[in-house]
Scaffold this motif. Sequence first.
Motif, PDB file in Angstrom:
ATOM      1  N   LYS A 140       0.784  -1.076  -0.147  1.00 35.59           N
ATOM      2  CA  LYS A 140      -0.191   0.071  -0.154  1.00 35.59           C
ATOM      3  C   LYS A 140       0.774   1.494   0.063  1.00 35.59           C
ATOM      4  O   LYS A 140       2.115   1.263   0.480  1.00 35.59           O
ATOM      5  N   TYR A 141       0.407   2.351  -0.451  1.00 39.53           N
ATOM      6  CA  TYR A 141       1.193   3.478  -0.922  1.00 39.53           C
ATOM      7  C   TYR A 141       0.166   4.663  -0.544  1.00 39.53           C
ATOM      8  O   TYR A 141      -0.975   4.735  -1.114  1.00 39.53           O
ATOM      9  N   TYR A 164       3.108   2.593   2.733  1.00 44.40           N
ATOM     10  CA  TYR A 164       2.576   2.436   4.024  1.00 44.40           C
ATOM     11  C   TYR A 164       2.617   0.977   4.479  1.00 44.40           C
ATOM     12  O   TYR A 164       2.187  -0.074   3.938  1.00 44.40           O
ATOM     13  N   ASP A 165       3.125   0.892   5.709  1.00 44.25           N
ATOM     14  CA  ASP A 165       3.192  -0.417   6.474  1.00 44.25           C
ATOM     15  C   ASP A 165       1.911  -0.729   7.338  1.00 44.25           C
ATOM     16  O   ASP A 165       2.067  -0.035   8.289  1.00 44.25           O
ATOM     17  N   VAL A 166       1.359  -1.701   6.828  1.00 40.78           N
ATOM     18  CA  VAL A 166       0.001  -1.876   7.364  1.00 40.78           C
ATOM     19  C   VAL A 166       0.218  -2.431   9.010  1.00 40.78           C
ATOM     20  O   VAL A 166      -0.408  -2.200   9.935  1.00 40.78           O
ATOM     21  N   ALA A 170       2.279   2.848  10.156  1.00 42.11           N
ATOM     22  CA  ALA A 170       2.924   4.068   9.754  1.00 42.11           C
ATOM     23  C   ALA A 170       3.624   3.968   8.140  1.00 42.11           C
ATOM     24  O   ALA A 170       3.773   2.920   7.809  1.00 42.11           O
ATOM     25  N   LEU A 171       3.959   5.068   7.796  1.00 41.10           N
ATOM     26  CA  LEU A 171       4.838   5.208   6.627  1.00 41.10           C
ATOM     27  C   LEU A 171       5.999   4.564   6.806  1.00 41.10           C
ATOM     28  O   LEU A 171       6.923   4.912   7.547  1.00 41.10           O
ATOM     29  N   THR A 172       6.645   4.166   5.706  1.00 38.35           N
ATOM     30  CA  THR A 172       7.906   3.499   5.738  1.00 38.35           C
ATOM     31  C   THR A 172       8.645   4.048   4.454  1.00 38.35           C
ATOM     32  O   THR A 172       8.185   4.187   3.710  1.00 38.35           O
TER      33      THR A 172
END
Length: 535
Positions: A140-141, A164-166, A170-172
């Motif tokens: 996911k982005y 995006y880290d589910v 958080a964003l990664t």
Amino acid sequence: MIEMINNPVLTGFHPDPSICRVGDDYYIATSTFQWFPGVEIHHSRDLVHWHRLGGVLDNTRLLDMTGVPDSGGVWAPCLSYADGRFYLIYSNVKTYRNYFKDVDNYLTTSEHILGPWEDPIYLNSSGFDPSLFHDDDGKKYVLNQIWDQRDKQRSFAGIALQEYDVKAKALTGVPVNIFKGSEIGSVEGPNLYKIDGMYYLICAEGGTFYEHAVTVARSDKITGPYVISPYHPLLSSAGHPELRLQKCGHGSIVQTKSGEWYLAHLCGRPNGNGDRCMLGRETAIQRLRRTPDDWFKLDNTSGFAEESVPAPDLPAYQGEQEPEKQTFHGKLPVAFKTLRIPLDERWMAFNTERESLILYGKESMESLHTQSLAGIRRDCFNFTAETKIHFRPVNFQQTAGMALYYDTTNYFYLNISWDENRGRILQLLVCDHGEIRMGSDTIALSEEIEAVFMRMDISNDSAEFYWSPDGQEYNRIGEVLDATSLSDDYYDQERHGLRFTGTFITLCCQDTSGQRCPAEFDYLTYHRKGEDNAG
């Protein structure tokens, strides 16, 4: 016979549409700015008839807009569905009018469209118009416009993409600027789609007023480079004042089960009033077609947004119609909004026997924090609205009534207040760019008048206010007012900044003495007049 989609499908203040399909159900999420609950959702099963579900960010756990400026708050939400859940991403804009934009972007999810929605996850503050893309490999982005405060002439710096880290919520990784826009400029409103192995980026450009446009670019890699469509722009009404649908831009697309493509987009209707769109920015739908080289074009011969387009071949869906007369059965009807915050029991109550609304006086009409005010959108050019109010002020700091309201600096307010020499009075206040003037025909109300009936009569660009002691014979109060002043386009952008919302019919009560003087409203009627209100 082919059924037609009549545009706008969402009339009145419903900008920045994000459309998605879940099985046979279609949903559109729109911006609400400083109005609460945040993010308005409409539902349909045929793209023709739409039913209001209401605002889904309905408590301060999800959205706290205390103190946000006029036209701040919720900008450009993105609604999507994946993994058996709805994903809603949105901004809460705290400042925006000068060099900096304090834009906090959040993500919340739910198994059901009406919630409950999970605690929001803070994402970033690097720019507005965030969206979420679900790739077919499970990643996911998050995308958003990049705001560069160092130079106002080049502040729209491109579109950022970040994973995006589910699990971590958080964003990664590092954000990548994947697209800097076309020659139109001011790229924003990104939405990303993967179609037949290609990534299609749909953006808004040109600003959200009369130069607005929809731009399409694509790439075989998610990070680009993105090539702009040879049929650019996909949609715009710039330079064509003869078109009824103006300001066309900020689009998102959806595919039906049978493979047809449609574009939901923002538009405005000046309706012969120069460049002033009194209904705010609305939502329309256009039919698309794929070209032999796999780009998108409007599926019509004009090349412009049209007021009527063929609907998909789907079973008719009616939904529920909002009643003309709104009464209060222990809660605010779904069409009602409040300003910035929910009104709890300190400032709002209901008389269940009379089905009435009680507002306790709080801060002034200029407040960015706690106003006792609730209202519905103006969604047509010609209408009458009426209420019956019980209010007994005892000092000049107590006021209540009915307003045609744009924001804290522009409104028309028919109200009851108190004067040391005349007692209870009825007056019409006009606020123009923050300057308040009182009408010359203030009326003293006798003690025998238990309740006052208030009415506004709006005919396109003119507004008139009336009152009655018995609901039978009405008397006009004040002069005919220019209703076009209650629009985004009335503001001098250099002097007063940009505005993005729309006009509301509101019930309100103020008491700066701190005594919580109550005003009771028996109902609010909203009667649309004329064929030009269709759609």
